[in-house]
Design a protein around this motif. Sequence first.
Motif, mmCIF file in Angstrom:
data_model
loop_
_atom_site.group_PDB
_atom_site.id
_atom_site.type_symbol
_atom_site.label_atom_id
_atom_site.label_comp_id
_atom_site.label_asym_id
_atom_site.label_seq_id
_atom_site.Cartn_x
_atom_site.Cartn_y
_atom_site.Cartn_z
ATOM 1 N N LEU A 25 0.820 -1.212 0.000
ATOM 2 C CA LEU A 25 0.000 0.000 0.000
ATOM 3 C C LEU A 25 0.854 1.262 0.000
ATOM 4 O O LEU A 25 0.455 2.288 -0.561
ATOM 5 C CB LEU A 25 -0.961 0.009 1.196
ATOM 6 N N LYS A 27 3.332 1.927 -1.677
ATOM 7 C CA LYS A 27 3.720 2.281 -3.048
ATOM 8 C C LYS A 27 2.750 3.290 -3.652
ATOM 9 O O LYS A 27 3.091 3.990 -4.597
ATOM 10 C CB LYS A 27 3.789 1.025 -3.922
ATOM 11 N N LYS A 28 1.547 3.379 -3.084
ATOM 12 C CA LYS A 28 0.525 4.297 -3.588
ATOM 13 C C LYS A 28 0.626 5.691 -2.970
ATOM 14 O O LYS A 28 -0.017 6.618 -3.435
ATOM 15 C CB LYS A 28 -0.869 3.733 -3.295
ATOM 16 N N TYR A 90 -4.891 8.644 0.190
ATOM 17 C CA TYR A 90 -3.731 7.856 -0.247
ATOM 18 C C TYR A 90 -4.113 6.414 -0.567
ATOM 19 O O TYR A 90 -3.472 5.767 -1.384
ATOM 20 C CB TYR A 90 -2.631 7.851 0.819
ATOM 21 N N ILE A 91 -5.130 5.908 0.147
ATOM 22 C CA ILE A 91 -5.647 4.568 -0.126
ATOM 23 C C ILE A 91 -7.170 4.653 -0.203
ATOM 24 O O ILE A 91 -7.772 5.610 0.289
ATOM 25 C CB ILE A 91 -5.226 3.533 0.956
ATOM 26 N N GLU A 95 -9.441 -0.646 0.386
ATOM 27 C CA GLU A 95 -8.108 -1.079 0.852
ATOM 28 C C GLU A 95 -8.010 -0.964 2.373
ATOM 29 O O GLU A 95 -7.459 -1.856 3.022
ATOM 30 C CB GLU A 95 -7.018 -0.233 0.186
#
Length: 122
Positions: A25, A27-28, A90-91, A95
């Motif tokens: 996660l 990486k996002k 961000y997520i 998620e």
Amino acid sequence: MEVFSYRKLIAYQKAKEVVKRTYQLLKKFPAEERYAMCDQLRRSSVSITSNIAEGVNRFSVKDKIHFIEIAFGSLMEVSSQFEVAEDLGYITTSERLSMDELVTEVARLLSGLRNSYQAEGR
């Protein structure tokens, strides 16, 4: 005493999944979070597995429980940070909910481990 007995614990194996999912996660996340929230999430997620391993290999029941409680605290830290990450966009909610399911499972396993150590100490 088996040195690597912690590896057999389902709590440890599931906690490793928290670490893996955290790294996926992250990486996002935007670049400006690389040294702030990302760094903290990495440390707190790895702290879960580290404290399980350390606690299991302690000799006193009191120490075992102490380290499992620290692992639980780190797990809650991960959970709260992903909630903030969701609020910041961000997520996704999906998620975060998926992570919540895993966190709930690990929390239940850590609680069971703590209870078994408490019973051992009586």
